[in-house]
Scaffold this motif. Structure first.
Motif, PDB file in Angstrom:
ATOM      1  N   GLU A  91       0.923  -1.108  -0.090  1.00 34.34           N
ATOM      2  CA  GLU A  91      -0.087   0.094   0.098  1.00 34.34           C
ATOM      3  C   GLU A  91       0.952   1.238   0.176  1.00 34.34           C
ATOM      4  O   GLU A  91       2.034   1.249   0.614  1.00 34.34           O
ATOM      5  N   PRO A  98      -9.109   6.050  -1.200  1.00 32.93           N
ATOM      6  CA  PRO A  98      -9.804   6.238  -2.682  1.00 32.93           C
ATOM      7  C   PRO A  98     -10.959   5.960  -2.634  1.00 32.93           C
ATOM      8  O   PRO A  98     -11.811   6.342  -3.635  1.00 32.93           O
ATOM      9  N   SER A 114     -13.353   7.852  -5.208  1.00 28.94           N
ATOM     10  CA  SER A 114     -13.141   7.223  -6.712  1.00 28.94           C
ATOM     11  C   SER A 114     -14.058   6.144  -7.265  1.00 28.94           C
ATOM     12  O   SER A 114     -13.580   5.516  -8.114  1.00 28.94           O
ATOM     13  N   HIS A 136      -2.748   3.418 -11.441  1.00 26.27           N
ATOM     14  CA  HIS A 136      -3.508   2.816 -10.302  1.00 26.27           C
ATOM     15  C   HIS A 136      -2.840   3.596  -8.978  1.00 26.27           C
ATOM     16  O   HIS A 136      -3.575   3.867  -7.819  1.00 26.27           O
ATOM     17  N   TRP A 137      -1.578   4.083  -8.949  1.00 23.94           N
ATOM     18  CA  TRP A 137      -1.060   4.488  -7.733  1.00 23.94           C
ATOM     19  C   TRP A 137      -1.199   6.135  -7.884  1.00 23.94           C
ATOM     20  O   TRP A 137      -0.554   6.844  -7.078  1.00 23.94           O
ATOM     21  N   ARG A 192      -6.205   8.252  -7.633  1.00 27.87           N
ATOM     22  CA  ARG A 192      -6.801   7.478  -6.757  1.00 27.87           C
ATOM     23  C   ARG A 192      -8.247   8.378  -6.501  1.00 27.87           C
ATOM     24  O   ARG A 192      -9.090   7.787  -5.874  1.00 27.87           O
ATOM     25  N   TRP A 193      -8.242   9.841  -6.711  1.00 29.84           N
ATOM     26  CA  TRP A 193      -9.423  10.521  -6.368  1.00 29.84           C
ATOM     27  C   TRP A 193     -10.406  10.344  -7.619  1.00 29.84           C
ATOM     28  O   TRP A 193     -11.606  10.384  -7.489  1.00 29.84           O
ATOM     29  N   ALA A 246     -12.195   2.882  -7.635  1.00 22.95           N
ATOM     30  CA  ALA A 246     -11.418   2.243  -6.810  1.00 22.95           C
ATOM     31  C   ALA A 246     -10.867   0.736  -7.035  1.00 22.95           C
ATOM     32  O   ALA A 246      -9.687   0.098  -6.644  1.00 22.95           O
ATOM     33  N   GLU A 269      -9.249  -1.653  -9.527  1.00 24.37           N
ATOM     34  CA  GLU A 269      -8.457  -1.311 -10.797  1.00 24.37           C
ATOM     35  C   GLU A 269      -9.169  -2.194 -11.951  1.00 24.37           C
ATOM     36  O   GLU A 269      -8.849  -1.946 -12.863  1.00 24.37           O
TER      37      GLU A 269
END
Length: 598
Positions: free
Chosen positions: A147, A167, A171, A511-512, A515-516, A520, A522
Motif C-alpha cells: 500500500e 480512494p 473514486s 493505479h497509484w 486515486r481520487w 477504486a 482497478e
C-alpha cells in the motif's frame, strides 16, 4: 602486508548501505583472500565500527532532526506504514519490478518524444538525493504490491500533517453527484491573471455547498502567473505555444473538425496547461471567499510548470530554474495565513510531473522547488505525483474534450457505448530501437503479429494533436498504455475518453496516481500485465481474448460512466448533474484539510 596479500580499506563507505555490493563494504582485493585469522580480526573491527557509526547516526538524528521537522513530524503522529520522517525524506520508489532511487536526473528527452526507455532511468546504486532530513539508509521502497505509505494524525493532535486519502471515498464510479448547478460566489477582489478570468455569480446560496470549508485564492503579483502568459512566445524553445494557452488554458477550438460536430466542446489542449485551467475554475468555485479568516484552504495560483518549462530544454543555471519559486516563497513568508500553519492548509496546482521539481544537485534536472523546506507541508496537485509523498495527489492530464453542457457530455457517452470496435487492442507510441530490449518495440511487435491489433508509430510527430491516436482508440476495445516520459502520459486519458479499456504494465502509471478520479477497483476498468511477465513472454492478445465478453462489456461501461471524472468541463457552469476532474480534485483537498483538523 601478510603472505603477499594487501587489504585496501574502502574509504567513506556506509556500513549499512543496502545498495552497495557486499564485497565493497569492508575491503576489495588486489590478490588472493587473506588468511582466516586476518579475516576474522578485520571483520570484528568492521562490526565495531558499524555499531559505533550507527550510534553516532542515532544521536545526530535525535539532535538535528527536530529542527527540520517542526511541522512535518509532530510527536503526536502514528505511522500506518512508514514514519513521517521517512515519508518526507526518502526518494525511493519502484521502477518496473525493482526499487530504484529517484535521482531527479533522468535523461532530458525532447518533449515530442513520448517516453523514457527502461535503461534511461537512474542507476539503482545512485546516491540518495540531498534532503534537509536524516533518513535511515537501510529502509527500502515498499514492494510493488504494498500500500502507498499514508500517515494519519492521532486524534487530538494539535498539529495537522499527512492525511489518509482513501480512494474509496472519492473514486467510485458513481462519484459524488451534485444536486445544484456549478456556479460561484461573485468576488469583488481583483486577481492578477488574464482578463478572461471573471467570476460567475450564482443565484443559489453557497453556504449549503461548502460543508468541507471555504477557499481563499491569493492575489499573487502578476510575475507569478499572468506575466508568464503574456510572454508565451518565450515558454517553448521550439514552438510558439501562445495558441495552446488561449481560452484560459483550453487552447484553440477544433471547430469543424470536432467529433460529432460538437463545436465548443473540443479544443487543441496542451497537456501542460492545468495551472491556467485550475486558476480560472478556482475563481468560479462556489466556495471561494474574499475573507481569509473564513477560509479553511488557501489556493496559491503560481504557474510553476510554465515557469520551469522555459529552462528544462535549454542550458540554464540552477538559480534561473529556482528564481521565481524562491521569490514566491519569500512573498508567502510575509503572509500571516501562510506562517500560521507553516503552509499546511495551502495548495497549488502544478501542471507538470513531480520529478521536474525535485532537483537535489545543481547539475541535475529541473527545479528544487519541492525540496525547499517551506514546500514540504504544502499540498500539491500534479499530473504525476510521487506515490510516496503524502502531500501530493495526481489529477488527470487535460485532454481535448471539454463539454459545454450536460447534453453535450451525454451525447458523447451514448456515442461511445454504441460505436463498434474494429480491433481487439491498439498501441500508439514511438519505438526506441537504439535501446536494448526496448519495451515499446516489444509492444509494437506483438501488435503487428496479432490477429486483431492496430498500431500507430508516433515517430516524426505523427501523434501530435492526439487526433490520430483518438481515432485509433475509438476503433479499439483495449489500448496499451506503457509509461511515458515518466510513469504517466496523456495518452492514458485520450484512451479513456475514447471509451477504450487501458492495459497497464506499471502500477505507477495510473493505479497509484489518480486515486481520487479512477474507480477504486482497478480490475473494473483496466487490465494489468506486469513488465516482468511481458519480458518473460506473455502474449497480450491471449490475455485479452481470455476475458469473458460480459466482463469486457462491464469494464467498458465503467470507463464510459466514469468519464466525467477524467475531463475538465468548458466552464464552471457547464455540468450541473455531475462532478468533473476539477470538482473532484478541489473537494479532495478540502476533505483532506478538514479531516486533518481537530
Amino acid at each position: 602486508m601478510n603472505g603477499g596479500t594487501t587489504l585496501i580499506k574502502h574509504p567513506a563507505i556506509p556500513c549499512d548501505d543496502p545498495l552497495l555490493p557486499l564485497h565493497k563494504r569492508a575491503w576489495s582485493h588486489t590478490s588472493p583472500p587473506p588468511p582466516a585469522s586476518i579475516m576474522a580480526t578485520s571483520f570484528s573491527r568492521f562490526l565495531i565500527i558499524c555499531l559505533l557509526s550507527t550510534q553516532v547516526l542515532v544521536l545526530l538524528l535525535i539532535g538535528v532532526a527536530p529542527a527540520y521537522v517542526k511541522w512535518v513530524t509532530p510527536a503526536a503522529w502514528s505511522p500506518t506504514s512508514v514514519t513521517p520522517l521517512e515519508a518526507a525524506s526518502t526518494s525511493v520508489f519502484p521502477v518496473g519490478e525493482e526499487a530504484l532511487l529517484v535521482h531527479d536526473s533522468y535523461a532530458p528527452f525532447s518533449p515530442n518524444q513520448d517516453y523514457v526507455p527502461d535503461n534511461a532511468f537512474p542507476n539503482p546504486t545512485a546516491t540518495l538525493p540531498a534532503s534537509p532530513f536524516v533518513a535511515d539508509s537501510s529502509k527500502r521502497a515498499p514492494s510493488l504490491d504494498s500500500e502507498i505509505p499514508i500517515l494519519r494524525p492521532v486524534p487530538g493532535s494539535p498539529v495537522p500533517g499527512f492525511i489518509d486519502i482513501s480512494p474509496a471515498a472519492y473514486s467510485s464510479v458513481d462519484g459524488v453527484t451534485k444536486e445544484y448547478p456549478v456556479g460561484s460566489v461573485k468576488s469583488t477582489e481583483k486577481h492578477s491573471t488574464t482578463a478572461d478570468f471573471t467570476s460567475q455569480a450564482s443565484p443559489l446560496d453557497a453556504s449549503s455547498r461548502c460543508e468541507f470549508g471555504r477557499i481563499y485564492v491569493y492575489n499573487l503579483p502578476s510575475v507569478f502567473n499572468s506575466d508568464l502568459i503574456a510572454n508565451c512566445s518565450s515558454l517553448n524553445p521550439w514552438n510558439n505555444i501562445c495558441g495552446s494557452l488561449a481560452k484560459d488554458g483550453l487552447g484553440e477550438t477544433l471547430g469543424d473538425s470536432s467529433p460529432l460536430g460538437q463545436e465548443g466542446s473540443w479544443y487543441a489542449t496542451d497537456q501542460f496547461t492545468s495551472e491556467i485551467i485550475f486558476h480560472r475554475r478556482m475563481l468560479q468555485h462556489p466556495c471561494v471567499t474574499d475573507n481569509p479568516d473564513l477560509a479553511s484552504a488557501f489556493y496559491v495560483p503560481f504557474y510553476a510548470g510554465l515557469d520551469v518549462g522555459r529552462f528544462l530544454w535549454l542550458e540554464s543555471s540552477p538559480e534561473q530554474r529556482d528564481f521565481l519559486a524562491r521569490r514566491l516563497l519569500q512573498w508567502l513568508d510575509t503572509k500571516y495565513y501562510w506562517k500560521r500553519n507553516g503552509g499546511w492548509d495551502h495548495f497549488l496546482m502544478v501542471g507538470r510531473i513531480t520529478w521536474d521539481f525535485r532537483r537535489s544537485r545543481d547539475l541535475d534536472w529541473g527545479s528544487s522547488f519541492f525540496y525547499i523546506p517551506p514546500m514540504l507541508n504544502t499540498t500539491r496537485l500534479l499530473i504525476e505525483r510521487n506515490p510516496w509523498d503524502g502531500n501530493e495527489m495526481a489529477v488527470p492530464y487535460p485532454t481535448s474534450f471539454h463539454p459545454k453542457s450536460d447534453p453535450d457530455l451525454k451525447r458523447w457517452q451514448d456515442y461511445l457505448r454504441n460505436r463498434p470496435r474494429k480491433f481487439l487492442f491498439s498501441f500508439a507510441g514511438a519505438p526506441r530501437k537504439q535501446f536494448v530490449d526496448d519495451f515499446r518495440l516489444i509492444l509494437l511487435n506483438q501488435c503487428r503479429q496479432a490477429e486483431s491489433c492496430s498500431s500507430l508509430d508516433c515517430s516524426a510527430k505523427r501523434c501530435e494533436g492526439s487526433h490520430n491516436a483518438m481515432n485509433l482508440f475509438l476503433d479499439s476495445t483495449f489500448c496499451l498504455q506503457p509509461r511515458g516520459d515518466s510513469f504517466t502520459r496523456r495518452s492514458i486519458f485520450d484512451c479513456l475518453i475514447a471509451g477504450s479499456i487501458p492495459v497497464f504494465f506499471w502500477h505507477q502509471s495510473a493505479h497509484w496516481q489518480y486515486r481520487w478520479h479512477l474507480p477504486a477497483d482497478e480490475s473494473s476498468y483496466s487490465v494489468f500485465i506486469s513488465k516482468a511477465d511481458m519480458m518473460n513472454g506473455t502474449i497480450i492478445e491471449q490475455v485479452l481474448k481470455s476475458l469473458p465478453e460480459e466482463k469486457v462489456e462491464r469494464m467498458r461501461d465503467t470507463v464510459i460512466t466514469a468519464l466525467p471524472h477524467f475531463i475538465y468541463a468548458e466552464s464552471a457552469g457547464s455540468l450541473t448533474t455531475t462532478n468533473d476532474a476539477f470538482d473532484i480534485a478541489v473537494e479532495g483537498v478540502l476533505r483532506k484539510f478538514k479531516s486533518g483538523k481537530t
